[in-house]
Design an enzyme around this catalytic site. Structure first.
Site, PDB file in Angstrom:
ATOM      1  N   HIS A  65       0.860  -1.196   0.000  1.00 17.27           N
ATOM      2  CA  HIS A  65       0.000   0.000   0.000  1.00 17.27           C
ATOM      3  C   HIS A  65       0.888   1.234   0.000  1.00 17.27           C
ATOM      4  O   HIS A  65       2.106   1.143   0.193  1.00 17.27           O
ATOM      5  CB  HIS A  65      -0.962  -0.022   1.178  1.00 17.27           C
ATOM      6  CG  HIS A  65      -0.331   0.084   2.538  1.00 17.27           C
ATOM      7  ND1 HIS A  65       0.530  -0.867   3.041  1.00 17.27           N
ATOM      8  CD2 HIS A  65      -0.426   1.040   3.499  1.00 17.27           C
ATOM      9  CE1 HIS A  65       0.913  -0.518   4.247  1.00 17.27           C
ATOM     10  NE2 HIS A  65       0.363   0.647   4.551  1.00 17.27           N
ATOM     11  N   HIS A  67       1.338   3.880   1.997  1.00 18.15           N
ATOM     12  CA  HIS A  67       1.843   4.648   3.139  1.00 18.15           C
ATOM     13  C   HIS A  67       3.367   4.698   2.969  1.00 18.15           C
ATOM     14  O   HIS A  67       3.975   3.740   2.473  1.00 18.15           O
ATOM     15  CB  HIS A  67       1.464   3.994   4.475  1.00 18.15           C
ATOM     16  CG  HIS A  67       0.069   4.348   4.925  1.00 18.15           C
ATOM     17  ND1 HIS A  67      -0.701   3.497   5.689  1.00 18.15           N
ATOM     18  CD2 HIS A  67      -0.684   5.463   4.705  1.00 18.15           C
ATOM     19  CE1 HIS A  67      -1.882   4.078   5.935  1.00 18.15           C
ATOM     20  NE2 HIS A  67      -1.883   5.270   5.342  1.00 18.15           N
ATOM     21  N   ASP A  69       6.027   4.364   4.723  1.00 15.65           N
ATOM     22  CA  ASP A  69       6.959   3.348   5.236  1.00 15.65           C
ATOM     23  C   ASP A  69       7.015   2.111   4.339  1.00 15.65           C
ATOM     24  O   ASP A  69       7.885   1.253   4.509  1.00 15.65           O
ATOM     25  CB  ASP A  69       6.630   2.957   6.692  1.00 15.65           C
ATOM     26  CG  ASP A  69       5.176   2.596   6.932  1.00 15.65           C
ATOM     27  OD1 ASP A  69       4.296   3.222   6.323  1.00 15.65           O
ATOM     28  OD2 ASP A  69       4.919   1.693   7.754  1.00 15.65           O
ATOM     29  N   HIS A  70       6.110   2.028   3.361  1.00 15.45           N
ATOM     30  CA  HIS A  70       6.067   0.870   2.461  1.00 15.45           C
ATOM     31  C   HIS A  70       6.461   1.207   1.022  1.00 15.45           C
ATOM     32  O   HIS A  70       6.499   0.310   0.180  1.00 15.45           O
ATOM     33  CB  HIS A  70       4.676   0.233   2.497  1.00 15.45           C
ATOM     34  CG  HIS A  70       4.290  -0.216   3.868  1.00 15.45           C
ATOM     35  ND1 HIS A  70       4.403  -1.519   4.287  1.00 15.45           N
ATOM     36  CD2 HIS A  70       3.858   0.495   4.940  1.00 15.45           C
ATOM     37  CE1 HIS A  70       4.036  -1.598   5.562  1.00 15.45           C
ATOM     38  NE2 HIS A  70       3.697  -0.395   5.981  1.00 15.45           N
ATOM     39  N   HIS A 143      -7.165  -2.006   5.879  1.00 18.56           N
ATOM     40  CA  HIS A 143      -6.309  -0.930   6.367  1.00 18.56           C
ATOM     41  C   HIS A 143      -6.968   0.377   5.933  1.00 18.56           C
ATOM     42  O   HIS A 143      -7.775   0.358   4.998  1.00 18.56           O
ATOM     43  CB  HIS A 143      -4.914  -1.112   5.715  1.00 18.56           C
ATOM     44  CG  HIS A 143      -3.805  -0.354   6.370  1.00 18.56           C
ATOM     45  ND1 HIS A 143      -3.549  -0.408   7.718  1.00 18.56           N
ATOM     46  CD2 HIS A 143      -2.854   0.469   5.849  1.00 18.56           C
ATOM     47  CE1 HIS A 143      -2.493   0.346   7.994  1.00 18.56           C
ATOM     48  NE2 HIS A 143      -2.062   0.896   6.878  1.00 18.56           N
ATOM     49  N   ASP A 211       0.356  -4.145   6.497  1.00 17.24           N
ATOM     50  CA  ASP A 211      -0.606  -3.410   7.308  1.00 17.24           C
ATOM     51  C   ASP A 211      -2.058  -3.844   7.118  1.00 17.24           C
ATOM     52  O   ASP A 211      -2.657  -3.673   6.057  1.00 17.24           O
ATOM     53  CB  ASP A 211      -0.449  -1.916   7.034  1.00 17.24           C
ATOM     54  CG  ASP A 211       0.950  -1.431   7.396  1.00 17.24           C
ATOM     55  OD1 ASP A 211       1.833  -2.275   7.598  1.00 17.24           O
ATOM     56  OD2 ASP A 211       1.141  -0.205   7.469  1.00 17.24           O
ATOM     57  N   HIS A 269       7.596  -4.879  11.384  1.00 13.69           N
ATOM     58  CA  HIS A 269       6.813  -3.635  11.309  1.00 13.69           C
ATOM     59  C   HIS A 269       6.480  -3.166  12.723  1.00 13.69           C
ATOM     60  O   HIS A 269       5.322  -2.973  13.077  1.00 13.69           O
ATOM     61  CB  HIS A 269       5.541  -3.889  10.474  1.00 13.69           C
ATOM     62  CG  HIS A 269       4.772  -2.653  10.118  1.00 13.69           C
ATOM     63  ND1 HIS A 269       3.839  -2.089  10.964  1.00 13.69           N
ATOM     64  CD2 HIS A 269       4.785  -1.844   9.025  1.00 13.69           C
ATOM     65  CE1 HIS A 269       3.297  -1.020  10.391  1.00 13.69           C
ATOM     66  NE2 HIS A 269       3.867  -0.846   9.215  1.00 13.69           N
TER      67      HIS A 269
HETATM   68 ZN   LIG Z   1       3.171   0.516   7.768  1.00 14.41          ZN
HETATM   69 ZN   LIG Z   2      -0.014   1.536   6.491  1.00 18.84          ZN
END
Ligand SMILES: [Zn+2]
Ligand SMILES: [Zn+2]
Length: 310
Positions: A65, A67, A69-70, A143, A211, A269
């Protein structure tokens, strides 16, 4: 030559905020010559160097996804693939609803682009692609933004039984012929079938579940896998927070691993509120349900896919 390696190279293990000890996410699953790079977070390019893997090892980029951090490492990785003149095709899977983000990340800065990367936007309930010797499957998670988990499956095969082959005088090239054709005719005219000299060998599998809250597709992704890499952002004390923000606790990850018959469980994570000193608490919570091996992922470590079941 195809490298017969099946292992997870852990590039980063932090959720939203990287820490002194944990980079943003990043997981390179090496599998018999394929390299599935899941969720390259910020700093992934350098983490790859530190881990001893290169852009040439990557055959798929799979974003769960959008976000940061990904995916904030996508620009560095795609530009490195171009700079290093990776000549094989690289497929890029990501949620189709995030196409705008993908395009921005894909073309985030000026560079001499190549045509190595082919986008494979994902939508719907389940998507499968052939990926070298395995099948890559994506399924939707739960999510706040659309998120997909992935799994890799080796097809079921057959294990040859040397003593049965020897008893029938089958050796050398005849073994290959038996495997390809399903039977061979011996000199005396008798026919030996593959089933006479082999037993079923279930394929191996691995899943990446990032997530998400608990949902049916978490179980579909993790069902029967040898290696499950799953987010466990929080401990149980923060379960309400986890559910609100669309995350899992270590205890929930352990329940999934137990219910799905997983062999090796990799927790990752982690929220920045926890330190290395908290790792035993994550293991303890997951182990309340799951009796198999539990690994709390650390950056720049490698986790092998468990050896094939005997
Ligand atoms: Zn994340
Ligand atoms: Zn996320």
């Amino acid at each position: 030559m195809t490298r017969m390696t099946r292992e997870l190279v852990v590039l980063g293990t932090a959720s939203a905020v990287p820490t002194r000890h944990r980079n943003h996410n990043g997981y390179l699953l090496l599998w018999d010559g394929q390299g599935f790079l899941f969720d390259p977070g910020e700093g992934t390019q350098r983490q790859m160097t530190m881990a001893g893997v290169s852009a040439h090892d990557v055959t798929w980029i799979c974003v769960t996804h959008f976000h940061g951090d990904h995916c904030l490492g996508v620009p560095g990785v795609v530009q490195r693939i171009a700079r290093d003149k990776v000549s094989h095709a690289v497929q890029a899977a990501y949620p189709a609803s995030g196409e705008t983000y993908w395009r921005r990340l894909r073309h985030a800065a000026a560079f001499a682009d190549t045509s190595a990367i082919t986008p494979r936007p994902v939508s719907g309930d389940v998507v499968r692609w052939p990926a070298g010797p395995v099948t890559l499957t994506a399924r939707p998670l739960s999510h706040p933004v659309e998120s997909y988990g992935y799994r890799v499956d080796e097809p079921d095969g057959r294990r040859m039984l040397p003593e049965e082959l020897t008893a029938r005088g089958i050796a050398g090239p005849m073994i290959g012929e038996l495997q390809r054709a399903g039977s061979v005719t011996l000199g005396d005219g008798s026919v030996v079938s593959l089933a006479d000299c082999s037993v079923p060998r279930p394929g191996q599998s691995a899943a990446i579940v990032m997530d998400t809250r608990l949902c049916d597709d978490v179980y579909a992704l993790a069902g029967g896998v040898d290696l499950l890499v799953i987010e466990s952002t929080f401990l149980s004390a923060e379960e309400a927070l986890a559910t609100e923000y669309g995350h899992l606790t270590a205890a929930q990850a352990g329940q999934v691993a137990r219910d799905c018959g997983v062999r090796r469980l990799v927790l990752t994570h982690f929220s920045e509120r926890y330190s290395f000193a908290d790792e035993p608490r994550f293991v303890e919570e997951a182990a309340k349900s799951f009796g198999g091996e539990i690994v709390t992922a650390r950056d720049l470590t490698r986790v092998p896919v468990p050896r094939r079941r005997p």
